[in-house]
Write a protein that holds these residues in place. Sequence first.
Motif, mmCIF file in Angstrom:
data_model
loop_
_atom_site.group_PDB
_atom_site.id
_atom_site.type_symbol
_atom_site.label_atom_id
_atom_site.label_comp_id
_atom_site.label_asym_id
_atom_site.label_seq_id
_atom_site.Cartn_x
_atom_site.Cartn_y
_atom_site.Cartn_z
ATOM 1 N N ASP B 131 38.968 37.198 31.696
ATOM 2 C CA ASP B 131 38.098 38.258 31.200
ATOM 3 C C ASP B 131 37.005 38.519 32.250
ATOM 4 O OD1 ASP B 131 36.196 39.815 29.977
ATOM 5 O OD2 ASP B 131 36.326 38.778 28.041
ATOM 6 N N THR B 132 37.130 39.591 32.976
ATOM 7 C CA THR B 132 36.207 39.843 34.093
ATOM 8 C C THR B 132 34.779 40.101 33.596
ATOM 9 O OG1 THR B 132 36.826 42.161 34.056
ATOM 10 C CG2 THR B 132 38.010 40.755 35.588
ATOM 11 N N GLU B 133 34.678 40.753 32.465
ATOM 12 C CA GLU B 133 33.339 41.059 31.949
ATOM 13 C C GLU B 133 32.613 39.789 31.524
ATOM 14 O OE1 GLU B 133 31.654 43.900 31.743
ATOM 15 O OE2 GLU B 133 33.262 45.083 32.651
ATOM 16 N N LYS B 134 33.372 38.885 30.935
ATOM 17 C CA LYS B 134 32.761 37.664 30.420
ATOM 18 C C LYS B 134 32.175 36.811 31.547
ATOM 19 C CE LYS B 134 33.986 33.527 27.768
ATOM 20 N NZ LYS B 134 35.146 32.777 27.263
ATOM 21 N N HIS B 135 32.927 36.685 32.619
ATOM 22 C CA HIS B 135 32.497 35.783 33.687
ATOM 23 C C HIS B 135 31.812 36.516 34.831
ATOM 24 C CE1 HIS B 135 34.880 32.781 31.616
ATOM 25 N NE2 HIS B 135 35.923 33.587 31.656
ATOM 26 N N HIS B 136 31.788 37.838 34.751
ATOM 27 C CA HIS B 136 31.271 38.640 35.879
ATOM 28 C C HIS B 136 32.001 38.285 37.175
ATOM 29 C CE1 HIS B 136 27.264 40.472 34.313
ATOM 30 N NE2 HIS B 136 28.184 40.438 33.366
ATOM 31 N N VAL B 137 33.286 38.076 37.039
ATOM 32 C CA VAL B 137 34.118 37.806 38.225
ATOM 33 C C VAL B 137 35.274 38.799 38.215
ATOM 34 C CG1 VAL B 137 35.548 36.149 39.460
ATOM 35 C CG2 VAL B 137 33.547 35.362 38.194
ATOM 36 N N HIS B 138 35.297 39.623 39.228
ATOM 37 C CA HIS B 138 36.375 40.590 39.400
ATOM 38 C C HIS B 138 37.693 39.846 39.626
ATOM 39 C CE1 HIS B 138 38.459 44.022 41.412
ATOM 40 N NE2 HIS B 138 37.678 44.727 40.639
ATOM 41 N N LEU B 139 38.813 40.525 39.392
ATOM 42 C CA LEU B 139 40.111 39.887 39.655
ATOM 43 C C LEU B 139 40.301 39.664 41.155
ATOM 44 C CD1 LEU B 139 42.491 41.790 37.225
ATOM 45 C CD2 LEU B 139 41.363 39.599 36.890
ATOM 46 N N ASN B 140 41.198 38.759 41.477
ATOM 47 C CA ASN B 140 41.528 38.536 42.885
ATOM 48 C C ASN B 140 41.999 39.826 43.536
ATOM 49 O OD1 ASN B 140 40.942 35.849 42.765
ATOM 50 N ND2 ASN B 140 43.066 35.151 42.656
ATOM 51 N N THR B 141 41.602 40.010 44.778
ATOM 52 C CA THR B 141 42.101 41.157 45.544
ATOM 53 C C THR B 141 42.969 40.624 46.675
ATOM 54 O OG1 THR B 141 40.161 42.467 45.042
ATOM 55 C CG2 THR B 141 41.467 43.159 46.933
ATOM 56 N N LEU B 142 44.240 40.996 46.636
ATOM 57 C CA LEU B 142 45.165 40.513 47.660
ATOM 58 C C LEU B 142 45.180 41.419 48.884
ATOM 59 C CD1 LEU B 142 48.203 39.291 45.557
ATOM 60 C CD2 LEU B 142 46.015 38.205 45.966
ATOM 61 N N VAL B 143 44.750 42.657 48.699
ATOM 62 C CA VAL B 143 44.680 43.583 49.836
ATOM 63 C C VAL B 143 43.465 43.200 50.662
ATOM 64 C CG1 VAL B 143 44.463 45.984 50.525
ATOM 65 C CG2 VAL B 143 45.768 45.389 48.471
ATOM 66 N N ILE B 144 43.722 42.747 51.868
ATOM 67 C CA ILE B 144 42.643 42.177 52.670
ATOM 68 C C ILE B 144 41.504 43.173 52.838
ATOM 69 C CG2 ILE B 144 42.059 41.169 54.915
ATOM 70 C CD1 ILE B 144 43.998 39.476 53.333
ATOM 71 N N SER B 145 40.330 42.728 52.460
ATOM 72 C CA SER B 145 39.073 43.448 52.698
ATOM 73 C C SER B 145 38.849 44.644 51.780
ATOM 74 C CB SER B 145 38.986 43.902 54.168
ATOM 75 O OG SER B 145 37.731 44.440 54.434
ATOM 76 N N ALA B 146 39.825 45.073 51.006
ATOM 77 C CA ALA B 146 39.631 46.241 50.143
ATOM 78 C C ALA B 146 38.444 46.034 49.211
ATOM 79 C CB ALA B 146 40.903 46.515 49.331
ATOM 80 N N HIS B 147 38.267 44.796 48.758
ATOM 81 C CA HIS B 147 37.216 44.531 47.768
ATOM 82 C C HIS B 147 35.823 44.487 48.372
ATOM 83 C CE1 HIS B 147 38.148 40.818 49.664
ATOM 84 N NE2 HIS B 147 37.302 40.118 48.963
ATOM 85 N N THR B 148 35.700 44.464 49.702
ATOM 86 C CA THR B 148 34.348 44.563 50.276
ATOM 87 C C THR B 148 33.743 45.914 49.905
ATOM 88 O OG1 THR B 148 35.259 45.370 52.376
ATOM 89 C CG2 THR B 148 34.828 43.007 52.205
ATOM 90 N N LEU B 149 34.611 46.927 49.837
ATOM 91 C CA LEU B 149 34.157 48.262 49.415
ATOM 92 C C LEU B 149 33.920 48.312 47.914
ATOM 93 C CD1 LEU B 149 36.444 50.356 51.740
ATOM 94 C CD2 LEU B 149 33.948 50.443 51.697
ATOM 95 N N HIS B 150 34.796 47.665 47.142
ATOM 96 C CA HIS B 150 34.585 47.639 45.693
ATOM 97 C C HIS B 150 33.243 46.986 45.385
ATOM 98 C CE1 HIS B 150 39.264 47.067 45.541
ATOM 99 N NE2 HIS B 150 38.922 48.268 45.968
ATOM 100 N N ALA B 151 32.975 45.888 46.077
ATOM 101 C CA ALA B 151 31.735 45.144 45.826
ATOM 102 C C ALA B 151 30.516 45.994 46.195
ATOM 103 C CB ALA B 151 31.746 43.845 46.630
#
Lengths: 471, 382
Positions: B131-151
């Motif tokens: 549950d991402t909302e509960k833990h404030h942890v987004h799901l794993n991102t396997l696409v290298i570096s894509a989540h730097t932009l999401h963050a």
Amino acid sequence: MATYQKFELPDAGEGLTEADIVEWRVAVGDTVAVNDVIVEIETAKSLVELPSPFAGVVTEILVPAGQTANVGDPIIVIDTDPNSDSTSPDDSGLTQGDPAAASDEPDNSGSVLVGYGTGGEEAAPRRRRQQPTVAVTATEPARPATTGVSPAPRAAVSAPARLRSSRSANAHVLAKPPVRLLARELGIDLASVAASGPGGIITREDVLQHQRQAQARELATYPGDDQPWLADGEVSPDGRQTRVPVRSVRKRTAEAMVTSAFTAPHVSVFHTVDVTQTMRLVAGLKADREFSGVRVTPLLIAMKALLLAVNRHPEINASWDEATQQIVYKHYVNLGIAAATPRGLVVPNIKDAHRMGLLELAQALGELTSTARAGKTRPQDMSDGTITITNVGVFGIDTGTPILNPGEAAILAFGAIREQPWVYQGEITIRHVTQLALSFDHRLVDGELGARVLADVAAVLEEPARGLVWG
Amino acid sequence: MAETPWLPHNEAEPTVQLVLPDGSENTDTQWDHYRNLVKDVDAATWRTWYRDMALMRRFDEEATALQRTGELALFTQARGQEAAQIGSVHATRAQDWIFPAYREHGVLQVRGVPLKEELHLFRGVDHGGWDTEKHHVHLNTLVISAHTLHATGYAMGIQRDGLVATGDPDTDAAVMVYFGDGATSEGDTSEALNFAAVNQAPVVFFCQNNQWAISVPGTRQYRGPLVRRGAGFGVPCVRVDGNDVLAVHAVTREAMERARNGGGPTFIEAVTFRQGAHTTSDDPTRYRGTDEEQYWSQRDPVERVVARLRAMGAWDERFHTEVTHEADEFAAELRTYVRSLGRPASSAMFDHVYATPHAINQTERDWFAGFERDLADGEGGH
């Protein structure tokens, strides 16, 4: 009742289908705990150790070291309830390990109860320290209890040894997976290759260089035999035989030849022909400015002659489609040239050779030959051939009965050209003479057609000017 | 330098270090600033860190074993990166948001994400079970570096929601994004740094430089020291010994605090080492040497914590046994859980395509159900 669990080879990488069993770390009779390393395997990607998912006693090793197993194949049988009353397993015919034998003497190196034996002599780690009697008592042995109330289930689980790639043999050697694959295909032991890459990494070029050197086919004299013989391979104890694994090109050649020889009924026809005019033509072309820098040989004229013959008898340029029970006539000629290379026989073909003029054909032949000699012939260069020439003459051979390249209906053998006494214009004179042989697939080529094709080839070689008429 | 040719040429870069590999304190005065930031870290905190790191390591071992026995399709090993992850995640607060890559098992664990649920992804059961909302942890991102932009985008969002720099330590939030040295070679990281800088977004870029982008070493991946990567964008940077949990905690604490207070982004390069393989499909013995692995094994982050605890007189065998026992139970539970996961219904793939009912999605779901029934019928007919 004994409970036998089979461990099926998992996909240790992503999407792998098979792996080689490198070394068993357990033997029949050994007691194993969950997560004990039991076997080392090598996949296309890596050398890895596999832990046991079960606790119990090893009762059978199904795939011995050195063999290849498919993902999903059972590789080991573990009795997860070895201390219960022995009853024969109902389906697999396995013999239950003798618990007494397994527990009595800790130093016993693991007697062979069933299966393929202990494998690696004393190299394999033997029985674990735990008493087998505490190995498993739970009814679901694959799932150890999660609490520590009883010592029994806990003893059945090890903290996983740090599972990692092991460092045996080639693991000490640094090379990237594609280079390893290349070495494996070429049958080269990476440990014997000198590395030139940064940090001691073996590069593709290192492997190829090693192969080029190895092609010198070192000879060695073995004890018990005074004749030198090939240095690679495994020599029999008496030194009178050498066994070399069938690999790579040799393996593909063997498969293709067996397929061809035992599916297509071969018929060969022969013709001896005066090729003096061809030799004159070759000499003339060599002096021709347009052909400067291009290698001109009698083979080139033979190629053209065959193309002309195919043009007159297109039914020869065909293949038998067993699956559909059809004969496939090709409207194009991909002319195969059998080439002896250091790696063995390869048959690359010149695509759409029927569209080429003599110069283009000469250039294509030169390219094909140098590519093959460099060992760089690609699979697509060898696929979809329609008819083939094998130039046995370069070895000084008069002729032979060639075996068809699979999927083709005819193959022409071009023999050595010799100066011979010959009846020419009613007199015996010295002429350049060669022998031609044509093998064909008798399922779709009748003797008459085969004979006509060979006669046409011979006619052009005898009088190349005829090409002007037929071209 | 000559005896450590595998180390990137920027070893001369200043690197924050508070605890030496032998567990003794680094008394270098140039790091007094950071030392003062973590004065409150006591023996109890050190024990917590040890426990977290030991469980993280055990998770790594057990998940690897599960992959090797065919229970998981893949696993990304994190052995050696315990200090970088545990030290940094303990600098986050409940209201902060985490964007992991795919190796942040220790981060997830400290945030309360049940690690067994992370294994859903590696078994191929779903894309991430927690549950991402509960833990404030987004799901794993396997696409290298894509989540730097999401963050960065998320950080800009909470900035606009007024959740930053209000002065309330219980609500002021920041975002932390975890990525590796390999991700710095992707354009996304540069874009994210630039957006974060110009917006003064509350995001901490936590780069675990574990020396290897799969089989490409740092020496062949970048020329300028990674730590300087942020400076050109106007992002403050700091390089830290990623195997020193205290130093990691100190620099991350400062960076997160700065972000929450409206001070904008920070780029942290945590210098560590991936002791295991890139994934279970990889075999590092094929591209790196034992000398390099030995060099780093002498700098093992878990052993450093043990040494520190010993030096503080806060280590005893009873504690060790307790943690080991807890790890054993944790591992056994993981095994049982993973083996019980089975496979999801094929229709599950239609479940979360749209947030609300959708006609085409429903049509496709129905068609697929019919198709599967036909298959089953066909098999029955044999």
